[in-house]
Design an enzyme around this catalytic site. Structure first.
Site, PDB file in Angstrom:
ATOM      1  N   GLU A 216       0.821  -1.306   0.114  1.00 56.17           N
ATOM      2  CA  GLU A 216       0.111  -0.084   0.089  1.00 56.17           C
ATOM      3  C   GLU A 216       0.837   1.285   0.067  1.00 56.17           C
ATOM      4  OE1 GLU A 216      -3.810   2.166   2.214  1.00 56.17           O
ATOM      5  OE2 GLU A 216      -2.703   0.637   3.265  1.00 56.17           O
TER       6      GLU A 216
ATOM      7  N   HIS B 108       0.070   6.478  -7.389  1.00 56.02           N
ATOM      8  CA  HIS B 108      -1.026   7.668  -7.256  1.00 56.02           C
ATOM      9  C   HIS B 108      -0.383   9.017  -7.438  1.00 56.02           C
ATOM     10  CE1 HIS B 108      -5.171   5.718  -6.511  1.00 56.02           C
ATOM     11  NE2 HIS B 108      -4.441   4.825  -5.966  1.00 56.02           N
TER      12      HIS B 108
END
Length: 684
Positions: free
Chosen positions: A350, A369
């Site tokens: 993550e 991201h």
């Protein structure tokens, strides 16, 4: 004595209006000592009190406090762009969460929050305070407003805001009309991806993603990050989301989303979000067709990420998976076995602060991201802010989110394929037989195994999230997918001589792809989505089990997805902040097609003695969406791997879902047609 809801409600409304402006429809005034006022307003302290506080129904005085050192929060300005994907922003938010957690009681917490509120970035303040309120024992039932209430600009066509301001300034609250948010306003029908824009841009979907990350933040004090099977939940929630998205694509004639695993390839999908941030009045930046990801070097945002470092991270993650162990910070080899492997990989991929070796494995998922969020201006040459991919609250609107997370899911699958297939003893349940299984709409004489979907128009009040406008309701209407309520009907026989307890697991899977071709089981298995899971007592002999779709332990009802704390004092509007985490109920089923698209529905009753972790009350209001959100302060209530029995590879001899279920009497399948009616029905 002021109750906690009153204390904190106003602090989380009108995020850019100063704290001294009355809140809660003008009824609540925070009586602030001059020291609480920012330098801009401190010279006017007495006149501010006389002007704003005189007509308030409730005045909340605050004591003088020792001002906390907030220099750590300077990494993002009050009106700047906050992103939890940005490592520096996450660290600042974690320190702010810790500051709020350290306060001895709600009264002191309220005072510190009131002092901090006008001095730090507004979205970061809301994020940190919400997490602290959720995780403190003495504020766990404080009503947390949804991000739609706080920052409607993240979800709403900006064209409606001038109309809302006109209504609020020219008409009294009883005469204001609802402004309609147009559907599919981000692109024309000439863009293929627009066929599923209604799904990606569904407000409830983004609210679910935001609230899940409030309950499971990746960075912060250990007490808010370290939760039971947190890494596995990150895997499972996102895996199921990608599966649902692909099923929706099939229904709209689009192929499965392509994994974005080659970081240097051009990206054909463009995205023009048409959302304007209230923080700085600037639009979220767009991404043009065929852009290429480059090194990010934005010193002003304290964001420096190199593609070469991403290559190193994924290489090390692949090595760990392929070797069957990860390397801890002390050099120990930590096995990636069936029991803990997926959880460890979830945390390091993550990457959360639970990662067993953050410096070695890096921050692959979140850095991805950031790089995709800045793809339009990676070195800040044009002073452009982040795109929607770089913001937690907006990222699911972008087609690229699903390509990125298809890649992330493929990494998890690389681990799962190393595990052995489930054995007969792990799949069977002795003495239990499912005799029949069907689904039916909740109306008289409805045909079996035919479900209906349609468009629904709903309404929401944005009045508490639009700053510097007159008080009162400001309603918008929006259109979203919806399904008619239905029930599962299961006939099961307990062939033993005593009561048995089982876990009923209900799944849906696509039968065909976008071209109408039958999906082989190896592909269908990855697209099986879990609709519900619940326990049942099976007496000897025949048992009839009826389960309504709105009882699902996956979803939360519309009223809690689109809750409005301004209305929560009304009867029947009670809300529970942790418990607002859950998949939106209106998105339980795929859209289907006008002629009726057939899906495979699957039921399995597994042995509760092998499923049991610890007892909990399924009828508790805070347990009804535990499949994605877990239980507050409890272990995840299912000992099986998340996604069981479809999370593991199966032998090549299994060519269909029916062949998978055939050897086991505790399983059954049924074909179900989902018919879509292109009609808009107003919510009553």
């Amino acid at each position: 004595m002021t109750d906690n809801n009153t204390l904190f409600r106003g602090l989380m409304q009108k995020p850019y209006e100063p704290t001294f402006v009355p809140k809660v429809d003008g009824k609540l005034y925070y009586d602030l000592p001059d020291a609480y006022l920012t330098d801009q307003y401190r010279p006017y302290g007495p006149s501010i009190q006389n002007r704003f506080g005189i007509n308030a129904e409730t005045r909340l005085p605050f004591p003088n406090i020792s001002p906390p050192d907030l220099s750590f929060a300077d990494v993002v300005s009050r009106r700047g762009v906050f992103s939890v994907f940005n490592a520096a922003h996450r660290r600042a938010a974690g320190q702010l969460i810790q500051l709020f957690l350290d306060q001895p009681n709600p009264t002191t917490l309220g005072a510190v929050a009131a002092y901090v509120r006008d001095r730090v970035n507004a979205p970061m303040f809301q994020y940190a305070l919400a997490i602290a309120l959720i995780h403190r024992d003495d504020t766990r039932d404080v009503e947390i407003p949804s991000f739609l209430e706080l920052f409607p600009d993240r979800f709403v066509d900006p064209a409606v805001f001038p109309q809302l301001r006109e209504e609020s300034n020219l008409l009294d609250r009883g005469s204001r009309r609802a402004i309609d948010i147009p559907s599919n306003y981000t692109a024309s029908d000439r863009v293929d991806e627009q066929r599923v824009a209604y799904w990606r841009e569904d407000i409830g979907l983004s609210l679910h993603h935001w609230h899940w990350h409030l309950v499971y933040p990746s960075t912060g004090p250990d007490r808010v990050v370290r939760k039971d099977r947190r890494g596995e939940l990150f895997y499972h929630m996102h895996q199921q989301t990608i599966a649902r998205y692909n099923i929706e694509r099939f229904a709209n004639g689009l192929a499965r989303t392509l994994s974005f695993s080659q970081l240097r390839e051009s990206i054909p999908e463009a995205y023009f979000p048409k959302i304007v941030r209230s923080s700085d009045g600037r639009a979220f930046s767009c991404r043009y067709p065929n852009q290429v990801m480059k090194d990010v070097n934005r010193v002003e945002d304290e964001s420096t990420i190199r593609l070469a470092d991403m290559d190193v991270s994924i290489k090390r993650i692949f090595e760990a998976i392929d070797n069957g162990y990860a390397q801890a910070t002390n050099g120990d080899r930590v096995p990636l076995d069936n029991e803990k492997g997926i959880d460890l990989i979830g945390d390091l991929l993550e990457a959360s602060t639970n990662s067993i070796n953050f410096n070695y494995y890096g921050d692959y998922h979140q850095n991805g991201h950031v790089m995709l969020g800045y793809i339009h201006d990676p070195d800040n040459s044009y002073l452009e802010g982040v795109g929607v991919m770089g913001d937690l609250t907006t990222t699911m609107r972008d087609p690229l989110f699903y390509r990125w997370h298809q890649h992330i899911d493929d990494i998890f699958v690389r681990h799962k394929q190393r595990l052995p297939a489930y054995t007969s003893s792990e799949l069977s349940f002795n003495d239990i037989t499912v005799d029949s299984f069907d689904v039916q709409l909740n109306k008289a004489n409805a045909p079996k195994n035919v479900l209906l979907t349609f468009w629904q128009r709903s309404q929401f009040d944005l009045g508490t999230g639009i700053d510097f406008v007159p008080e009162g309701n400001l309603f918008v209407t929006f259109t979203h997918i919806q399904h008619a309520p239905f029930s599962y009907r299961i006939q099961a026989t307990n062939n033993g001589g005593s009561m048995r307890r089982g876990t009923v697991r209900l799944f849906l899977g696509p039968k065909v792809n976008d071209r109408g071709q039958i999906l082989p089981f190896r592909d269908q298995r990855r697209h099986m989505v879990e609709l519900d899971k619940f326990t049942v007592n099976l007496r000897p002999g025949q048992n009839s089990i009826v389960r309504r779709s709105d009882e699902s332990n996956l979803t939360i009802p519309y009223e809690r997805t689109f809750r409005n704390i301004a209305a929560s004092s009304q009867p029947g509007m009670e809300v529970f902040q942790f418990c607002n985490c859950g998949w939106p109920s209106h998105m339980l089923l795929p859209k289907g097609s006008a002629s009726g698209l057939e899906y495979d529905f699957f039921v399995m009753i597994s042995n509760y003695n092998q499923d049991r972790v610890e007892e909990f009350n399924e009828n508790d209001n805070c347990n009804d969406a535990h499949m994605f959100c877990g239980l507050r302060d409890r272990r995840y209530p299912d000992a099986r791997s998340m996604g069981y029995p479809f999370d593991r590879f199966t032998p090549n001899s299994v060519g269909s879902l029916q062949e998978f279920a055939r050897p086991y009497r505790n399983m059954a399948t049924t074909p179900v047609s989902i018919r879509f009616t292109n009609t808009v029905i107003a919510r009553t």
